[in-house]
Design a protein around this motif. Structure first.
Motif, PDB file in Angstrom:
ATOM      1  N   THR A 165      17.309 -22.085  19.476  1.00 54.40           N
ATOM      2  CA  THR A 165      17.068 -21.706  21.197  1.00 54.40           C
ATOM      3  C   THR A 165      17.283 -20.183  20.647  1.00 54.40           C
ATOM      4  N   LYS A 166      16.960 -19.257  19.935  1.00 55.54           N
ATOM      5  CA  LYS A 166      15.794 -18.312  19.803  1.00 55.54           C
ATOM      6  C   LYS A 166      15.118 -18.112  20.302  1.00 55.54           C
TER       7      LYS A 166
ATOM      8  N   LYS B  87      13.350 -19.771  23.041  1.00 57.57           N
ATOM      9  CA  LYS B  87      13.724 -19.139  24.233  1.00 57.57           C
ATOM     10  C   LYS B  87      12.260 -17.818  24.541  1.00 57.57           C
TER      11      LYS B  87
END
Length: 101
Positions: free
Chosen positions: A95-96, A99
């Motif tokens: 997820t990091k 992003k």
């Protein structure tokens, strides 16, 4: 967010549920161990997407192993717990990464 990331979150949460000693065990028994078969296939699908998207896939390989031996009471509980942790960490990292790009 990529599909493999979503699948890691979902499989991680499912593994965490199966790791709950009484609830997870009762759910597995109530489905006649079909929950383990479903999770095996679900991990296989997630593995394919992870490889296709060039993402880490160790958690899903561990999930395949876990659900293959998950019928063993104490071993299954430990393996579901470890697999859930690995998958949720991988999902967080993915997820990091998603992003940042």
């Amino acid at each position: 967010m990529k599909i493999s990331t979503w699948l890691k979150w979902i499989t991680g949460i499912c593994e965490a549920f199966l790791a709950i000693p009484i609830a997870g065990g009762a759910f597995i028994l109530s489905t006649g161990w079909q929950a383990l078969l479903f999770m095996f296939v679900f991990h296989l699908v997630a593995l394919i997407f992870s490889i296709k998207e060039s993402r880490s896939f160790a958690g899903n390989v561990l999930g395949l192993i876990t659900n293959a031996i998950g019928a063993l009471p104490f071993v299954g509980w430990i393996m579901h717990t470890i697999t859930a942790i690995v998958l949720l960490v991988e999902a967080g990292v993915s997820t990091k990464t998603d992003k940042a790009s």
